[in-house]
Design an enzyme around this catalytic site. Structure first.
Site, PDB file in Angstrom:
ATOM      1  N   LYS A 114      53.681   9.215  51.911  1.00 57.59           N
ATOM      2  CA  LYS A 114      52.506   8.936  52.742  1.00 57.59           C
ATOM      3  C   LYS A 114      52.801   9.425  54.135  1.00 57.59           C
ATOM      4  O   LYS A 114      53.968   9.513  54.538  1.00 57.59           O
ATOM      5  CB  LYS A 114      52.209   7.428  52.773  1.00 57.59           C
ATOM      6  CG  LYS A 114      50.748   7.110  53.005  1.00 57.59           C
ATOM      7  CD  LYS A 114      49.941   7.304  51.743  1.00 57.59           C
ATOM      8  CE  LYS A 114      48.466   7.026  51.976  1.00 57.59           C
ATOM      9  NZ  LYS A 114      47.752   6.987  50.694  1.00 57.59           N
TER      10      LYS A 114
HETATM   11  P1  NAD Z   1      37.766   6.393  55.174  1.00 56.02           P
HETATM   12  O1  NAD Z   1      38.332   6.533  56.531  1.00 56.02           O
HETATM   13  O2  NAD Z   1      36.954   7.511  54.604  1.00 56.02           O
HETATM   14  O3  NAD Z   1      36.864   5.049  55.086  1.00 56.02           O
HETATM   15  C1  NAD Z   1      37.315   3.804  55.479  1.00 56.02           C
HETATM   16  C2  NAD Z   1      36.096   2.903  55.591  1.00 56.02           C
HETATM   17  O4  NAD Z   1      36.526   1.570  55.866  1.00 56.02           O
HETATM   18  C3  NAD Z   1      35.166   3.287  56.731  1.00 56.02           C
HETATM   19  O5  NAD Z   1      33.825   3.165  56.263  1.00 56.02           O
HETATM   20  C4  NAD Z   1      35.459   2.243  57.802  1.00 56.02           C
HETATM   21  O6  NAD Z   1      34.367   2.050  58.685  1.00 56.02           O
HETATM   22  C5  NAD Z   1      35.708   1.052  56.922  1.00 56.02           C
HETATM   23  N1  NAD Z   1      36.392  -0.073  57.561  1.00 56.02           N
HETATM   24  C6  NAD Z   1      37.440  -0.063  58.425  1.00 56.02           C
HETATM   25  N2  NAD Z   1      37.734  -1.327  58.801  1.00 56.02           N
HETATM   26  C7  NAD Z   1      36.866  -2.144  58.155  1.00 56.02           C
HETATM   27  C8  NAD Z   1      36.665  -3.547  58.110  1.00 56.02           C
HETATM   28  N3  NAD Z   1      37.433  -4.369  58.799  1.00 56.02           N
HETATM   29  N4  NAD Z   1      35.690  -4.034  57.321  1.00 56.02           N
HETATM   30  C9  NAD Z   1      34.910  -3.209  56.588  1.00 56.02           C
HETATM   31  N5  NAD Z   1      35.052  -1.882  56.593  1.00 56.02           N
HETATM   32  C10 NAD Z   1      36.019  -1.356  57.359  1.00 56.02           C
HETATM   33  O7  NAD Z   1      38.994   6.046  54.219  1.00 56.02           O
HETATM   34  P2  NAD Z   1      39.060   6.199  52.631  1.00 56.02           P
HETATM   35  O8  NAD Z   1      39.675   7.501  52.315  1.00 56.02           O
HETATM   36  O9  NAD Z   1      37.739   5.805  52.043  1.00 56.02           O
HETATM   37  O10 NAD Z   1      40.165   5.099  52.283  1.00 56.02           O
HETATM   38  C11 NAD Z   1      39.842   3.726  52.110  1.00 56.02           C
HETATM   39  C12 NAD Z   1      40.955   3.046  51.324  1.00 56.02           C
HETATM   40  O11 NAD Z   1      41.115   3.703  50.062  1.00 56.02           O
HETATM   41  C13 NAD Z   1      42.349   3.103  51.973  1.00 56.02           C
HETATM   42  O12 NAD Z   1      43.061   1.948  51.627  1.00 56.02           O
HETATM   43  C14 NAD Z   1      42.994   4.313  51.318  1.00 56.02           C
HETATM   44  O13 NAD Z   1      44.405   4.279  51.379  1.00 56.02           O
HETATM   45  C15 NAD Z   1      42.461   4.130  49.902  1.00 56.02           C
HETATM   46  N6  NAD Z   1      42.494   5.332  49.079  1.00 56.02           N
HETATM   47  C16 NAD Z   1      41.882   6.475  49.477  1.00 56.02           C
HETATM   48  C17 NAD Z   1      41.898   7.598  48.646  1.00 56.02           C
HETATM   49  C18 NAD Z   1      41.180   8.865  48.994  1.00 56.02           C
HETATM   50  O14 NAD Z   1      41.143   9.764  48.152  1.00 56.02           O
HETATM   51  N7  NAD Z   1      40.572   8.988  50.166  1.00 56.02           N
HETATM   52  C19 NAD Z   1      42.575   7.541  47.419  1.00 56.02           C
HETATM   53  C20 NAD Z   1      43.194   6.343  47.024  1.00 56.02           C
HETATM   54  C21 NAD Z   1      43.125   5.252  47.870  1.00 56.02           C
END
Ligand code: NAD
Length: 421
Positions: A114
């Protein structure tokens, strides 16, 4: 750690403590010896770098960046890059460790990694963001590469970030190296179906965990980003009623069901769900506690804790985010009979299609969206069935079973490779 010390720990440190506890419990169940436990608890390589950035007004800021390769025993390291102000080395280490178990669980030949930069991307102009990205990549350049460590998007990064990374790496190499990152735009060798892959995996996991038809089942989604927004859409397409959604700007609810595409258009226009006309506002906490069939936490770590777990009313939690549930909350949810599909299974669709993208890049070929989706579904379903079988056979929660399988496969690989010298 004492409870007082735990409350003082940073969110990143708490995430790492959770990851280490989960590893310890899996190691107990697998009867691993102390040496192997220590190997698995220790990152193979951790790099902290300073990233100087020239701001538009000429000032220079310095932010910290990290890349942690937790394990490379089963293959090159693989894992996203996060841009977030509270990212620290502990959080990145926890996320790298979860990647190791996730890749092993779904049977793809990667270790776990990561990366992160402690910066708020929303506070930077596009040019500043590009400069931060390129300088950070330059600093971690010696340890990444298509055979070594392959980054991907995570919180606060996207296709554009991956394009800059591919370009920075390729310019340094002297030739194009598309396989150095995944989650790229398709014009640069990105895979069809990579965008939305994590969310399609969340849908597969949700439907597998749900007994009976999805028709009319109510859903709340925390986080409306790259994972949460498409997950809401795919679950609505499957017949569920998405009633509540939150993001960093606020939370909204409409018990008759939200029009997810209309909400996405609103977010596109205004920057967040706050103020959406066809729903009522509610607090972030209340969103998590809605009386729904399914809750999809898809934001950050530590959303469901000992403090709020007893108020969760969802019957099924599907972890789109990494580490959204603390170990104390896990126990409370289990006692309440709430099923949790753990992160390393539920959100594995992203890394599965990243793997498919990398394979296409290495072979200089391109598969149809249908072919990618079929492979995604097969790998997700196979992993889900293995976890469900292990859970039933040994009387474990889905998380415990997923960790026993993931950690067990990495431990087996260590044993087979032996220790050099
Ligand atoms: P992103 O930045 O696209 O979206 C994150 C979202 O969370 C945003 O809408 C943000 O406004 C919201 N957020 C932040 N703080 C918040 C709160 N306190 N309450 C409610 N919403 C809140 O990120 P992402 O890529 O969608 O990743 C989200 C999660 O999924 C992370 O834990 C990441 O590690 C995990 N993840 C992502 C991927 C990927 O392919 N992008 C794959 C596996 C896991």
């Amino acid at each position: 750690m004492t409870p007082a010390a735990a409350t003082l720990a940073s969110p990143g440190r708490q995430a790492l403590d959770s990851a280490l506890l989960q590893l310890d419990q899996a190691a107990d169940r697998l009867h691993l010896d102390d040496g192997l436990r220590t190997m698995l608890a220790t990152p193979r390589r951790s790099l902290t770098v300073s990233v100087p950035v020239r701001r538009e007004d000429g000032r220079m800021d310095v932010v910290q960046g990290f890349r942690v390769q937790h394990n490379t025993t089963r293959g090159p390291a693989k894992g996203g890059i996060r841009f977030h102000p509270s990212t620290d080395i502990h959080e990145v280490t926890a996320l790298a460790m979860w990647m190791t178990w996730k890749c092993a669980l779904v049977g793809i030949p990667y270790g776990g990694a990561k990366g992160g930069v402690s910066v708020d991307p929303a506070s930077l102009t596009t040019r500043e963001l590009e400069r931060v990205t390129r300088r950070y990549v330059n600093e971690i350049l010696p340890i990444i590469g298509p055979d070594k460590d392959i980054p991907a998007p995570d919180v606060g990064t996207d296709e554009q970030t991956m394009a800059w990374i591919m370009d920075t790496y390729s310019v340094n190499a002297g030739y194009p190296v598309p396989g150095v990152v995944t989650g790229k735009p398709t014009t640069l060798g990105g895979s069809l179906g990579r965008a939305g892959a994590t969310s399609r995996g969340v849908r597969i996991a949700t439907l597998k965990a749900m007994s009976g038809s999805p028709e009319g089942r109510t859903v709340a989604v925390q986080g409306f980003g790259k994972v949460g927004a498409p997950a809401a859409r795919y679950l609505a397409d499957a017949g569920c009623r998405v009633v509540g959604v939150s993001d960093a700007t606020g939370a909204v609810v409409n018990h008759s069901g939200l029009d997810v595409e209309d909400l996405r258009a609103w977010v596109e226009e205004t920057g967040g769900v706050y103020g959406y006309r066809h729903a009522d506002a509610l607090s972030h906490e209340d969103l998590l506690e809605l009386d729904v069939d399914v809750l999809v936490p898809a934001a950050l770590e530590g959303a469901i804790t000992a403090e709020n777990a007893s108020r969760i009313r969802a019957r099924l939690i599907v972890e789109g985010a990494n580490g959204p549930t603390t170990p104390e909350a896990d126990r409370i949810l289990a006692d309440a009979g709430i099923t949790v599909v753990p992160d390393i299974l539920a959100n594995a669709g992203g890394v599965i299609v990243s793997y498919l993208e990398w394979v296409q890049n290495l072979q200089a070929c391109s598969w149809s969206a249908n072919e990618v989706d079929t492979r995604l579904r097969d790998l997700m379903e196979e992993a889900f069935d293995a976890v469900a079988a292990m859970s039933a056979e040994r009387g474990l929660s889905l998380r415990q079973a997923a960790h026993v399988i993931g950690v067990g496969r990495v431990a087996d690989a260590h044993r087979m490779r032996g220790l050099y010298p």
